[in-house]
Write a protein that holds these residues in place. Sequence first.
Motif, mmCIF file in Angstrom:
data_model
loop_
_atom_site.group_PDB
_atom_site.id
_atom_site.type_symbol
_atom_site.label_atom_id
_atom_site.label_comp_id
_atom_site.label_asym_id
_atom_site.label_seq_id
_atom_site.Cartn_x
_atom_site.Cartn_y
_atom_site.Cartn_z
ATOM 1 N N MET A 319 -26.091 14.680 20.553
ATOM 2 C CA MET A 319 -26.975 15.764 20.125
ATOM 3 C C MET A 319 -26.634 16.223 18.712
ATOM 4 S SD MET A 319 -27.182 18.014 23.617
ATOM 5 C CE MET A 319 -28.177 19.264 22.861
ATOM 6 N N ARG A 320 -25.327 16.365 18.421
ATOM 7 C CA ARG A 320 -24.918 16.785 17.086
ATOM 8 C C ARG A 320 -25.309 15.736 16.036
ATOM 9 N NH1 ARG A 320 -20.037 17.259 18.128
ATOM 10 N NH2 ARG A 320 -19.990 19.471 18.654
ATOM 11 N N HIS A 321 -25.143 14.454 16.394
ATOM 12 C CA HIS A 321 -25.497 13.380 15.465
ATOM 13 C C HIS A 321 -26.986 13.393 15.131
ATOM 14 C CE1 HIS A 321 -25.425 9.485 13.534
ATOM 15 N NE2 HIS A 321 -26.368 9.048 14.360
ATOM 16 N N PHE A 322 -27.820 13.507 16.168
ATOM 17 C CA PHE A 322 -29.258 13.520 15.922
ATOM 18 C C PHE A 322 -29.689 14.779 15.174
ATOM 19 C CE2 PHE A 322 -30.351 9.668 17.757
ATOM 20 C CZ PHE A 322 -29.767 9.490 18.995
ATOM 21 N N ALA A 323 -29.028 15.923 15.467
ATOM 22 C CA ALA A 323 -29.377 17.149 14.748
ATOM 23 C C ALA A 323 -29.053 17.021 13.257
ATOM 24 C CB ALA A 323 -28.629 18.338 15.349
ATOM 25 N N LEU A 324 -27.874 16.448 12.947
ATOM 26 C CA LEU A 324 -27.515 16.274 11.539
ATOM 27 C C LEU A 324 -28.451 15.289 10.841
ATOM 28 C CD1 LEU A 324 -23.618 16.108 11.858
ATOM 29 C CD2 LEU A 324 -24.993 17.994 10.976
ATOM 30 N N ILE A 325 -28.816 14.213 11.560
ATOM 31 C CA ILE A 325 -29.740 13.235 10.954
ATOM 32 C C ILE A 325 -31.091 13.876 10.676
ATOM 33 C CG2 ILE A 325 -31.032 11.121 11.420
ATOM 34 C CD1 ILE A 325 -28.551 10.057 12.812
ATOM 35 N N ASP A 326 -31.575 14.687 11.645
ATOM 36 C CA ASP A 326 -32.872 15.357 11.438
ATOM 37 C C ASP A 326 -32.819 16.305 10.245
ATOM 38 O OD1 ASP A 326 -33.529 15.624 15.013
ATOM 39 O OD2 ASP A 326 -33.901 13.997 13.580
ATOM 40 N N ASP A 327 -31.735 17.096 10.141
ATOM 41 C CA ASP A 327 -31.618 18.028 9.007
ATOM 42 C C ASP A 327 -31.531 17.279 7.681
ATOM 43 O OD1 ASP A 327 -29.503 20.346 10.837
ATOM 44 O OD2 ASP A 327 -31.685 20.154 10.732
ATOM 45 N N LYS A 328 -30.771 16.163 7.678
ATOM 46 C CA LYS A 328 -30.622 15.402 6.438
ATOM 47 C C LYS A 328 -31.954 14.790 6.005
ATOM 48 C CE LYS A 328 -27.927 11.670 4.379
ATOM 49 N NZ LYS A 328 -26.884 10.643 4.612
ATOM 50 N N GLN A 329 -32.670 14.168 6.993
ATOM 51 C CA GLN A 329 -33.965 13.580 6.659
ATOM 52 C C GLN A 329 -34.960 14.632 6.188
ATOM 53 O OE1 GLN A 329 -35.197 11.423 10.112
ATOM 54 N NE2 GLN A 329 -33.818 9.683 9.746
ATOM 55 N N PHE A 330 -34.942 15.818 6.863
ATOM 56 C CA PHE A 330 -35.850 16.898 6.456
ATOM 57 C C PHE A 330 -35.565 17.343 5.025
ATOM 58 C CE2 PHE A 330 -38.580 20.473 6.876
ATOM 59 C CZ PHE A 330 -37.936 21.532 6.267
ATOM 60 N N SER A 546 -10.705 32.743 27.213
ATOM 61 C CA SER A 546 -11.411 32.347 28.434
ATOM 62 C C SER A 546 -12.248 31.110 28.160
ATOM 63 C CB SER A 546 -12.281 33.504 28.924
ATOM 64 O OG SER A 546 -13.222 33.845 27.940
ATOM 65 N N TRP A 547 -12.274 30.205 29.173
ATOM 66 C CA TRP A 547 -12.989 28.940 28.989
ATOM 67 C C TRP A 547 -14.461 29.166 29.190
ATOM 68 C CZ3 TRP A 547 -16.115 25.576 31.668
ATOM 69 C CH2 TRP A 547 -16.265 24.310 31.096
ATOM 70 N N VAL A 548 -15.230 28.779 28.221
ATOM 71 C CA VAL A 548 -16.687 28.898 28.281
ATOM 72 C C VAL A 548 -17.250 27.529 27.960
ATOM 73 C CG1 VAL A 548 -18.725 30.065 27.336
ATOM 74 C CG2 VAL A 548 -16.560 31.304 27.586
ATOM 75 N N PRO A 549 -18.261 27.080 28.647
ATOM 76 C CA PRO A 549 -18.848 25.763 28.326
ATOM 77 C C PRO A 549 -19.312 25.720 26.881
ATOM 78 C CG PRO A 549 -19.687 26.592 30.431
ATOM 79 C CD PRO A 549 -18.891 27.698 29.833
ATOM 80 N N VAL A 550 -18.943 24.655 26.179
ATOM 81 C CA VAL A 550 -19.251 24.521 24.759
ATOM 82 C C VAL A 550 -20.726 24.198 24.609
ATOM 83 C CG1 VAL A 550 -18.695 23.310 22.638
ATOM 84 C CG2 VAL A 550 -16.931 23.712 24.365
ATOM 85 N N LYS A 551 -21.384 24.919 23.725
ATOM 86 C CA LYS A 551 -22.794 24.697 23.440
ATOM 87 C C LYS A 551 -22.961 24.240 21.997
ATOM 88 C CE LYS A 551 -24.438 28.187 26.692
ATOM 89 N NZ LYS A 551 -25.257 29.400 26.847
ATOM 90 N N LEU A 552 -23.912 23.433 21.782
ATOM 91 C CA LEU A 552 -24.230 22.969 20.431
ATOM 92 C C LEU A 552 -25.093 24.009 19.755
ATOM 93 C CD1 LEU A 552 -24.081 20.751 18.314
ATOM 94 C CD2 LEU A 552 -26.160 19.769 19.304
ATOM 95 N N LEU A 553 -24.505 24.706 18.795
ATOM 96 C CA LEU A 553 -25.204 25.778 18.094
ATOM 97 C C LEU A 553 -25.991 25.178 16.949
ATOM 98 C CD1 LEU A 553 -22.375 28.448 18.003
ATOM 99 C CD2 LEU A 553 -24.274 28.280 19.607
ATOM 100 N N LYS A 554 -27.243 25.180 17.082
ATOM 101 C CA LYS A 554 -28.129 24.654 16.038
ATOM 102 C C LYS A 554 -28.770 25.817 15.303
ATOM 103 C CE LYS A 554 -32.048 21.621 15.191
ATOM 104 N NZ LYS A 554 -33.056 20.737 15.785
#
Length: 644
Positions: A319-330, A546-554
Motif C-alpha cells: 500500500m505504501r509503495h503504490f501510494a508513493l508511486i501515485d503521488d510521484k506520478q501525479f 500501548s500497542w495499536v494496529p499500525v495504519k498507513l497514514l495517507k
Amino acid sequence: MNSNQDFCYEGAKKLAKLLLCGTELVTNIQVATDTREIHRRVEEEEIKRQRLEKLENEVKTSQDKFDEITVKWEEGKQRRIPQELWEMLNAQQGHCAGLIEDKNKLISELQQELKIKDDQYVKDLKKQSDDICLLLERMEEQVKNVMKTFRQELQNIEKAFEVERQELLTSNKKKWERALQAHNAKELEYLMNRIKKVEDYEKQLNKQRVWDCEEYNTIKIKLEQDVQILEQQLQQMKATYQLNQEKLEYNFQVLKKRDEESTVIKSQQKRKINRLHDVLNNLRSKYNKQVKQFQEENQSLTSDYKRLVLQFKELQKAMRHFALIDDKQFREIWLMNEEEAKDLINRALDVDRIIHTHHLGLPWMAPNFWFLKNVGPISQQQQKSATQILEEVLMEAEEDGAEEDSSASESYLDLPKQVSARTTRKILMLLCDESGFLIESKLLSLLLPLEKSECYLLRLDAIFSALGIENEDDLYKLVNFFLKYQAHHLPPSQEPLDLRAEKEGSLVDGKSQEKEPPPSPKLIHPNDVLKILEAFVMGLRKPRDSWVPVKLLKVVRDDSKDSEYWKALTTVIPATTENLWDALYTALEKYHLVLTQRAELLIENCSLERQNTELQQLLQQYLNTKINSELQVPPTQVFRVPTK
C-alpha cells in the motif's frame, strides 16, 4: 582687350545673375530648414539645461535623503528598546517609500518627454521628405536653365579666355611674390613667439617640480606615522593572543583532570557491573525454568502471530509503495503540464510585449498573477521541527517584548486560545530554568561561554530530546498542557482579579462567557513545573507504549483549488487583447502589401536612374565632340568647366 573684358564681364554678370537666382530659389528651402533647425536646437538646449538642472536637484535631494536614512540606521543600531526601534523602522520605511516615489515620478516625466520627442521626430522626417522632393524639382529645373545658358556663353568665354590668360599669369605671379614675402614675415614672428612660450613653460615646470617635492615629503611623513600606529596595534594583538593561549592551556588542564576522574568512576562502575552479572545469572536460571513451562503453549500462538504480522507488513508495504508511486506520478504529470502551460504563457506575454512596445508604442507592464509563481501541486505544507518553531518563537517574542495587551491579538502559534509568542516564551524560559537536570553536565560546561539567547536555545533543544518532543504538534501540546494544567489546579483565591471580576459580572448578568483568557505564566509556581512535566510525559508516552494496529497514514491533498488554478492559467490573455491582436494582424497584412509594392517601385526607380545616367554620359560626350569639331581648337587649349 578691353572689349573682351567688357564682353566677358557682361557674360559673367548674366551667368552670375542666373546662378544667383537659381541658387536663391534652391537655397530658400535650405535656409528655411536651417532656421527651423536653429530654433529647434535652441529650444532643445534650453530643455536639456532644464532637465539637467532637474536631474542635478533630484540627485542632491536623493543623496540628502539617503544620507539621512543612513545616519538613522546607525542611530538605530544603538537603540535597545524594541518599541523605539519599531517606531524608527516605520519612519525609515516611510522615508524609503518617499525616495522611491520621487524616483518613479522623475522616470515617468522623462518617459513622457521621450514619447513627445519621438512624435516630433516623425513629424520632422515627414517635413524633411517634402522639402527634399521640392528641392529636387527646383534643382532639376535650375540645372536645365544653367546648362542652356552655359552652352550659349561657352563659345564667348573660350574666345576671351586666351587673351586674359597671359594677363592673369602676370598678375598672379606678382601676387605670389607678395604673398611669399608676407608668409616669410609671419614665419619669423611665429618663431619668436614660440621661443617666448618655451621659456614660460620651463618656468612653470620648475615651479611644479618644487611643489611636487614638498607634497611628496608631507605624504611620506604621514605614512610613517600610520606605520607606527599599526605597529602599536600589532603589539596589542600579540598580547591579546598570548593571554588567550594561556586561558586555553588552563582549560585543557581542567578537562584533562576531569577525564582522569571519569576513568576512576568508570573502573568502579565496571566492578559493580560484575557483581550485578552474578546476581543476573542466578535470576536467569530461575527464569529459564519458568519459561520452559510456557514455551509449548506460546509456540503455536507465536507461529500464528508471526504469520499474520508478516502478511500485514507485506500488505502495508504494498500500500505504501503504490501510494508513493501515485503521488510521484501525479506530481510529475502536474509539473509537466504546468511547465508546458507556463511556456505557452511566457510566449504569449512576449508577443504581447513586442506588440505594445514595438508596434503600438505603448508602455507594457508584466502581469503579476498568483498562479505564475506556483510550482508543483498546491495546498501542500511541510511540518516544521520543534527546533525551528522554537527559534521563530524566541525571535518574535524578543521583537514584541515591549508590547502589552495590544499584541495579544496577533499570535504566532495557532493554539486553541490564541496564546501569544510572549506567553509561550515565558513558559519555555521557566521550563529551561527548572529542568536543568535533564541536560548533561558536559553540555552545561560548554554552554557557559555562549550568549544568553544561544544558551537558552541549546538547553531547550537538549530538554526536548530528553522529553521526546520531535515536531511542531508536540511543542504545541506541551504549551497547551501547561496552561490547562494550571487552569484546572489553580484555587479560586489565586485567580487574577480581572478574571474573577469578569466571572462575577457574567453570573450577575446571566451570560456565559464563550472564551476565557489563558492563565498567565506568572501564576505557575516553579515547584509545579516537575509535576506538570511528569503528567505530560505520562500522557505523551501512554498512547505510544500501548500497542495499536499500525495504519498507513495517507495525507489527503486538498484539491479544491485545482480547477480554479488550471482555469486561471487559460485567462492570462484577456479577450480585449486577443481582439487587439486580430486587428493588428489585419493592419500588418495591409502594411506588408504596401511595402511589397514600394520595393517593386524602388527597383524600377533604380533601373530608371541607371538609364538616365547612361543617357547623360552619352549626351555629354556628344556635346563635347560637337564643340571641339566646330571650334577646331587643339585639345590642350580646350577649357572645361567643372560640373556638379
